[in-house]
Design a protein around this motif. Sequence first.
Motif, PDB file in Angstrom:
ATOM      1  N   SER A  67      15.827  47.748 -22.844  1.00 59.73           N
ATOM      2  CA  SER A  67      16.258  48.784 -21.902  1.00 59.73           C
ATOM      3  C   SER A  67      15.120  49.433 -21.150  1.00 59.73           C
ATOM      4  CB  SER A  67      17.053  49.869 -22.642  1.00 59.73           C
ATOM      5  OG  SER A  67      16.296  50.402 -23.713  1.00 59.73           O
TER       6      SER A  67
ATOM      7  N   PHE B  15      20.999  49.722 -12.160  1.00 59.79           N
ATOM      8  CA  PHE B  15      20.730  50.373 -13.436  1.00 59.79           C
ATOM      9  C   PHE B  15      19.407  51.124 -13.470  1.00 59.79           C
ATOM     10  CE2 PHE B  15      23.356  46.627 -14.736  1.00 59.79           C
ATOM     11  CZ  PHE B  15      24.503  47.359 -15.028  1.00 59.79           C
TER      12      PHE B  15
ATOM     13  N   SER C 286      17.231  46.101 -16.662  1.00 60.09           N
ATOM     14  CA  SER C 286      17.410  47.489 -17.111  1.00 60.09           C
ATOM     15  C   SER C 286      16.188  48.363 -16.865  1.00 60.09           C
ATOM     16  CB  SER C 286      17.737  47.517 -18.609  1.00 60.09           C
ATOM     17  OG  SER C 286      18.871  46.737 -18.899  1.00 60.09           O
TER      18      SER C 286
END
Length: 379
Positions: free
Chosen positions: A349, A270, A310
């Motif tokens: 994130s 990711f 993330s």
Amino acid sequence: MLSFTKVFQRARWFVCCLSLAMTAWVSAAADRIDTPSLLSSRASEGLLLDIAKAGDRLVVVGDYGRVLVSDDQGADWTQIQTPVSVLLTSVYFSDARHGWAAGHDGVVIHTADGGDSWIRQLDGRQLNQLQLDTYQALVDAGGDSKTADLSLEDLELFLDDAMVAVEEGPTQPILDIYFINNQKGFVLGAYGLLLKTEDGGSSWVVLSHHVPNPDRFHLNALLVDKKVVNQQVAGQQTLIIAAEAGLLFRSDDQGESWVALDSPYEGSFFGLSSYQDQVLALGLRGHLFASQDHGDSWQQVALTRSASISGAATYNDEIMLVGQGGLVLHGRSLAQLKAFDVQDRRAWSSVVRVKDGWVLVGEKGIKRITDKVLEASYE
């Protein structure tokens, strides 16, 4: 048993409903592209996916085309209106004034004043036409001299996909954006998308077919290997892409050609980050890998948490990793990462370092973690 007539009628009804749904979806995408973001007093509490530094300013992007800026290390935030309402997935600043944000429906927006105002540089309609024109020209020419290993049949498949994309409308998501300087940058995203600009985003060149990614897996993140950049060897910057299905790619010629790297596992990556002359690949379920040789080999970093990672940020010898389920790991070496309890399970994130701590963004907005709070949690 259903008669053939009834089966046909139901099938026709299903196709009709699907067609109406697709029409509504494409129409909604077009609306999001053309509709400026709405200003909201609660903009800092919604879904926010990325954060970047523009000099001393912080800039955050997220859902509904939202851009927020902070000039006091993340204590207070001001929303800036943008020309789009799409989900913005990534933001990057090449210096204190020049920045770009990208997101769903093929959108790229640009600021030249540190985030105070934004213009749209690219959208999904333009992206679809660019891909169609690119692959039609290459097929008509009988191939691409820069990708000799790619057959005409493969290019025809790219052309077929471009034709379908034009029919479906402006729906292709951009997942990451990265600029080497104020002029040279890249966007990458779903279904193997890779574009390059040499003029600050005014025009783009399609490079998707330059990546050895025949199954068109999503390209999730791009990073310049800082260890190579610091050597200041002209034209020798190493670019690395992390993708779905454990795919990793590297370019040593400014993104014109790419090679697939041997991957340490089969799960998706990711994100990418640099730490202490290493490249880090952030993966599913607590999979973290480090490379000291520009991706030729990777070593797994053992973590105490198994949540997907993330984002990451570094400061001197410190590093913070964030991810799903409230994951926050911090330490002064990869071997001594400690979990910080943020008292909730919200997904994070992205993260950046500020003067007195760290600022995180995620599914429920923004959170500051000061150095004092962080150190106290370890006592």
